[in-house]
Each structure stands twice: as structure tokens, then as C-alpha cells.
Motif scaffolding. Structure first.
Motif, PDB file in Angstrom:
ATOM      1  N   THR A 106       1.000  -0.902   0.101  1.00  0.00           N
ATOM      2  CA  THR A 106       0.170   0.056   0.179  1.00  0.00           C
ATOM      3  C   THR A 106       1.081   1.220  -0.018  1.00  0.00           C
ATOM      4  O   THR A 106       1.529   1.037   1.109  1.00  0.00           O
ATOM      5  N   VAL A 107       1.085   1.967  -1.033  1.00  0.00           N
ATOM      6  CA  VAL A 107       1.670   3.462  -1.252  1.00  0.00           C
ATOM      7  C   VAL A 107       0.799   3.892  -0.660  1.00  0.00           C
ATOM      8  O   VAL A 107       0.080   4.605  -1.171  1.00  0.00           O
ATOM      9  N   GLY A 108       1.037   5.481  -0.232  1.00  0.00           N
ATOM     10  CA  GLY A 108       0.061   6.226   0.690  1.00  0.00           C
ATOM     11  C   GLY A 108       0.355   7.649  -0.605  1.00  0.00           C
ATOM     12  O   GLY A 108       0.927   7.936  -0.968  1.00  0.00           O
ATOM     13  N   ALA A 109      -0.633   8.619  -0.227  1.00  0.00           N
ATOM     14  CA  ALA A 109      -1.013   9.966  -0.882  1.00  0.00           C
ATOM     15  C   ALA A 109      -1.228  11.268  -0.246  1.00  0.00           C
ATOM     16  O   ALA A 109      -1.718  11.555  -0.293  1.00  0.00           O
ATOM     17  N   PRO A 110      -0.140  11.807   0.394  1.00  0.00           N
ATOM     18  CA  PRO A 110       1.661  11.006   0.735  1.00  0.00           C
ATOM     19  C   PRO A 110       1.216  10.377   1.715  1.00  0.00           C
ATOM     20  O   PRO A 110       2.510   9.628   1.648  1.00  0.00           O
ATOM     21  N   THR A 111       0.384  10.151   2.347  1.00  0.00           N
ATOM     22  CA  THR A 111       0.411   8.529   4.226  1.00  0.00           C
ATOM     23  C   THR A 111      -0.425   8.284   3.403  1.00  0.00           C
ATOM     24  O   THR A 111      -1.368   8.376   2.968  1.00  0.00           O
ATOM     25  N   VAL A 112      -0.426   6.929   3.985  1.00  0.00           N
ATOM     26  CA  VAL A 112      -1.316   6.181   4.437  1.00  0.00           C
ATOM     27  C   VAL A 112      -2.411   6.163   5.632  1.00  0.00           C
ATOM     28  O   VAL A 112      -1.751   6.025   6.993  1.00  0.00           O
ATOM     29  N   ALA A 113      -3.699   5.838   5.350  1.00  0.00           N
ATOM     30  CA  ALA A 113      -4.530   6.402   6.452  1.00  0.00           C
ATOM     31  C   ALA A 113      -4.473   5.415   7.146  1.00  0.00           C
ATOM     32  O   ALA A 113      -4.494   3.173   6.530  1.00  0.00           O
ATOM     33  N   GLY A 114      -4.502   5.576   8.744  1.00  0.00           N
ATOM     34  CA  GLY A 114      -4.519   4.246   9.508  1.00  0.00           C
ATOM     35  C   GLY A 114      -3.046   3.210   9.934  1.00  0.00           C
ATOM     36  O   GLY A 114      -3.454   2.312  10.779  1.00  0.00           O
ATOM     37  N   ALA A 115      -2.408   3.565   9.641  1.00  0.00           N
ATOM     38  CA  ALA A 115      -0.797   2.916   9.398  1.00  0.00           C
ATOM     39  C   ALA A 115      -0.080   3.499  10.762  1.00  0.00           C
ATOM     40  O   ALA A 115       0.154   4.756  10.442  1.00  0.00           O
ATOM     41  N   ALA A 116       0.198   2.534  10.786  1.00  0.00           N
ATOM     42  CA  ALA A 116       0.989   3.558  11.944  1.00  0.00           C
ATOM     43  C   ALA A 116       2.378   1.985  12.381  1.00  0.00           C
ATOM     44  O   ALA A 116       1.996   1.155  12.120  1.00  0.00           O
ATOM     45  N   VAL A 117       3.543   2.821  12.658  1.00  0.00           N
ATOM     46  CA  VAL A 117       5.027   2.096  13.717  1.00  0.00           C
ATOM     47  C   VAL A 117       4.712   2.454  14.854  1.00  0.00           C
ATOM     48  O   VAL A 117       5.039   3.567  15.161  1.00  0.00           O
ATOM     49  N   VAL A 118       4.676   1.482  15.726  1.00  0.00           N
ATOM     50  CA  VAL A 118       5.385   1.249  17.086  1.00  0.00           C
ATOM     51  C   VAL A 118       6.580   1.490  17.448  1.00  0.00           C
ATOM     52  O   VAL A 118       6.792   0.468  17.349  1.00  0.00           O
ATOM     53  N   ALA A 119       7.190   1.875  17.704  1.00  0.00           N
ATOM     54  CA  ALA A 119       8.734   1.884  19.069  1.00  0.00           C
ATOM     55  C   ALA A 119       9.390   1.757  19.989  1.00  0.00           C
ATOM     56  O   ALA A 119       8.510   2.459  21.488  1.00  0.00           O
ATOM     57  N   GLU A 120       9.991   1.168  20.656  1.00  0.00           N
ATOM     58  CA  GLU A 120      10.343   1.206  22.519  1.00  0.00           C
ATOM     59  C   GLU A 120      11.759   2.731  21.962  1.00  0.00           C
ATOM     60  O   GLU A 120      12.345   1.948  21.241  1.00  0.00           O
ATOM     61  N   VAL A 121      11.550   3.236  22.921  1.00  0.00           N
ATOM     62  CA  VAL A 121      12.476   4.215  23.161  1.00  0.00           C
ATOM     63  C   VAL A 121      13.710   3.405  24.200  1.00  0.00           C
ATOM     64  O   VAL A 121      13.501   2.961  25.406  1.00  0.00           O
ATOM     65  N   ILE A 122      14.845   2.949  23.605  1.00  0.00           N
ATOM     66  CA  ILE A 122      15.911   2.394  24.520  1.00  0.00           C
ATOM     67  C   ILE A 122      16.907   3.619  24.697  1.00  0.00           C
ATOM     68  O   ILE A 122      17.203   3.148  26.020  1.00  0.00           O
ATOM     69  N   ASP A 123      16.544   4.685  24.279  1.00  0.00           N
ATOM     70  CA  ASP A 123      18.154   5.229  25.085  1.00  0.00           C
ATOM     71  C   ASP A 123      18.054   6.768  24.325  1.00  0.00           C
ATOM     72  O   ASP A 123      17.551   6.866  22.668  1.00  0.00           O
ATOM     73  N   GLN A 124      17.542   8.231  24.440  1.00  0.00           N
ATOM     74  CA  GLN A 124      19.331   9.823  24.297  1.00  0.00           C
ATOM     75  C   GLN A 124      19.904   9.048  23.784  1.00  0.00           C
ATOM     76  O   GLN A 124      21.057   9.339  24.620  1.00  0.00           O
ATOM     77  N   ILE A 125      21.609   9.585  22.896  1.00  0.00           N
ATOM     78  CA  ILE A 125      22.249   9.009  22.444  1.00  0.00           C
ATOM     79  C   ILE A 125      23.025  10.520  21.347  1.00  0.00           C
ATOM     80  O   ILE A 125      22.114  11.184  21.572  1.00  0.00           O
ATOM     81  N   LYS A 126      23.912  10.844  21.460  1.00  0.00           N
ATOM     82  CA  LYS A 126      24.978  11.544  20.842  1.00  0.00           C
ATOM     83  C   LYS A 126      25.287  11.120  19.524  1.00  0.00           C
ATOM     84  O   LYS A 126      26.427   9.848  19.515  1.00  0.00           O
ATOM     85  N   GLY A 127      25.726  11.744  18.153  1.00  0.00           N
ATOM     86  CA  GLY A 127      26.181  10.905  17.150  1.00  0.00           C
ATOM     87  C   GLY A 127      27.820  10.862  17.068  1.00  0.00           C
ATOM     88  O   GLY A 127      28.808  11.684  18.688  1.00  0.00           O
ATOM     89  N   VAL A 128      28.337  10.403  16.578  1.00  0.00           N
ATOM     90  CA  VAL A 128      29.774  10.651  16.225  1.00  0.00           C
ATOM     91  C   VAL A 128      29.704  12.571  15.722  1.00  0.00           C
ATOM     92  O   VAL A 128      29.472  12.877  15.089  1.00  0.00           O
ATOM     93  N   LYS A 129      31.437  12.483  16.250  1.00  0.00           N
ATOM     94  CA  LYS A 129      31.350  13.929  16.343  1.00  0.00           C
ATOM     95  C   LYS A 129      32.296  14.732  15.047  1.00  0.00           C
ATOM     96  O   LYS A 129      33.364  13.442  14.590  1.00  0.00           O
ATOM     97  N   THR A 130      31.546  15.231  14.540  1.00  0.00           N
ATOM     98  CA  THR A 130      31.893  15.954  13.212  1.00  0.00           C
ATOM     99  C   THR A 130      32.971  17.073  12.997  1.00  0.00           C
ATOM    100  O   THR A 130      32.665  17.694  13.825  1.00  0.00           O
ATOM    101  N   ILE A 131      33.942  17.037  12.667  1.00  0.00           N
ATOM    102  CA  ILE A 131      34.826  18.705  12.752  1.00  0.00           C
ATOM    103  C   ILE A 131      35.178  19.078  11.789  1.00  0.00           C
ATOM    104  O   ILE A 131      35.723  18.519  10.680  1.00  0.00           O
ATOM    105  N   HIS A 132      34.584  20.536  11.393  1.00  0.00           N
ATOM    106  CA  HIS A 132      35.343  20.989   9.959  1.00  0.00           C
ATOM    107  C   HIS A 132      36.529  22.200  10.492  1.00  0.00           C
ATOM    108  O   HIS A 132      35.781  23.121  11.435  1.00  0.00           O
ATOM    109  N   PHE A 133      37.585  21.749   9.839  1.00  0.00           N
ATOM    110  CA  PHE A 133      38.955  22.448  10.597  1.00  0.00           C
ATOM    111  C   PHE A 133      38.350  24.114   8.995  1.00  0.00           C
ATOM    112  O   PHE A 133      38.435  23.514   7.517  1.00  0.00           O
ATOM    113  N   VAL A 134      39.057  25.410   9.080  1.00  0.00           N
ATOM    114  CA  VAL A 134      38.841  26.198   8.613  1.00  0.00           C
ATOM    115  C   VAL A 134      40.245  27.021   8.792  1.00  0.00           C
ATOM    116  O   VAL A 134      40.366  27.177   9.147  1.00  0.00           O
ATOM    117  N   LYS A 135      40.150  27.595   7.192  1.00  0.00           N
ATOM    118  CA  LYS A 135      41.693  28.108   7.627  1.00  0.00           C
ATOM    119  C   LYS A 135      42.540  28.569   6.522  1.00  0.00           C
ATOM    120  O   LYS A 135      41.884  28.645   4.850  1.00  0.00           O
TER     121      LYS A 135
END
Length: 152
Positions: A47-76
Motif C-alpha cells: 500500500t503506497v500512500g498519497a502522501p501517507t497511508v491512512a490508519g497505518a502506524a509504526v510502534v517503537a520503544e525508546v531505548i536511549d537518548q544518545i549523541k552521534g559521532v563528532k564531526t570536525i570542520h577545520f577552516v584555515k
């Protein structure tokens, strides 16, 4: 059964048991949340939505709040300007485990919808900034009334 859900400006193809890292959501570890923006549901039939599928959902359980990897931007700056700058960033993420994909009946599940932190801050700000009733100041006399009173 699988579903394609949209959250945090990204799309994820998920099925029961998957572990996801999504943009930070307003939930704590152990909460159950429900994604209602489902773009496609697949299984025996797709079933493809237009734009979303009516009545459909995904149930999830929160495991943890985390931080992603550090990205470094060097300007010279080059040549005669001996300046340099390092900027770093760690994205705030929420770690989720998908428990089930609902093709129908999402509105009757009773699970809170997933809300991003920006949306939660906006709602809290609007609730706090609700205008309080303002008492009216006493009406000031007009100049004509003052002039008439002065001539009498």
C-alpha cells in the motif's frame, strides 16, 4: 511486514525488531511511541500512500537518548592571514526498537505520537506565552471636554 516511515526529515524502511537512530524525539527511555507518518506499508500486498497511508502506524520503544559521532570542520585562511578555526558538532539522536507495524487501527492504539524536540519546545512556548487578560485602563477625558470644563 515492513513500512516506510518519515521522521526528522528522513525516511526509514523498518520492520518489527529493527533498531533505529533517528533525530532527537521528546521521550525518555522505556516510553512507547507511535509514528503516524507512514509513506508505504508492505507485506502480502503493498500500500503506497498519497502522501501517507491512512490508519497505518509504526510502534517503537525508546531505548536511549544518545549523541552521534563528532564531526570536525577545520577552516584555515591562506597566505598572509594566519587564522584558523576548528568547529565540532555532535548530533542529538534517539535510539529506538520497532515493536510492531500496524497497517490499520493506528488511531485506536492509545500510544502517544512521536514528537520531535523542536515541536515540543514550540508547543510549550506557545502555551506559556498565551496572552493573559488585560484590565482596561480608565478612559481619559477628551480635550474638548477639558476645554468645556475650563471655560465654565
Amino acid at each position: 511486514m515492513f513500512a516506510v516511515l518519515k521522521t526528522g526529515g528522513k525516511q526509514y524502511k523498518v520492520q518489527a525488531g529493527d533498531v533505529l537512530r533517528v533525530e532527537k524525539l521528546d521521550a525518555v527511555a522505556g516510553d512507547k511511541i507511535q509514528f503516524n507518518e507512514i509513506l508505504m506499508v508492505g507485506g502480502e500486498t503493498v500500500t503506497v500512500g498519497a502522501p501517507t497511508v491512512a490508519g497505518a502506524a509504526v510502534v517503537a520503544e525508546v531505548i536511549d537518548q544518545i549523541k552521534g559521532v563528532k564531526t570536525i570542520h577545520f577552516v584555515k585562511r591562506r597566505r598572509k592571514h594566519s587564522s584558523q578555526r576548528t568547529k565540532g558538532h555532535r548530533q542529538q539522536l534517539t535510539l529506538l526498537r520497532v515493536t510492531e507495524v500496524l497497517a490499520k487501527g493506528a488511531d485506536k492504539s492509545g500510544i502517544a505520537a512521536a514528537v520531535g524536540t523542536a515541536a515540543a519546545r514550540r508547543v510549550a512556548h506557545n502555551a506559556a506565552a498565551a496572552p493573559a487578560p488585560v484590565a482596561e485602563a480608565p478612559a481619559k477625558p477628551k480635550r474638548a471636554a477639558k476645554a468645556a470644563a475650563a471655560t465654565e
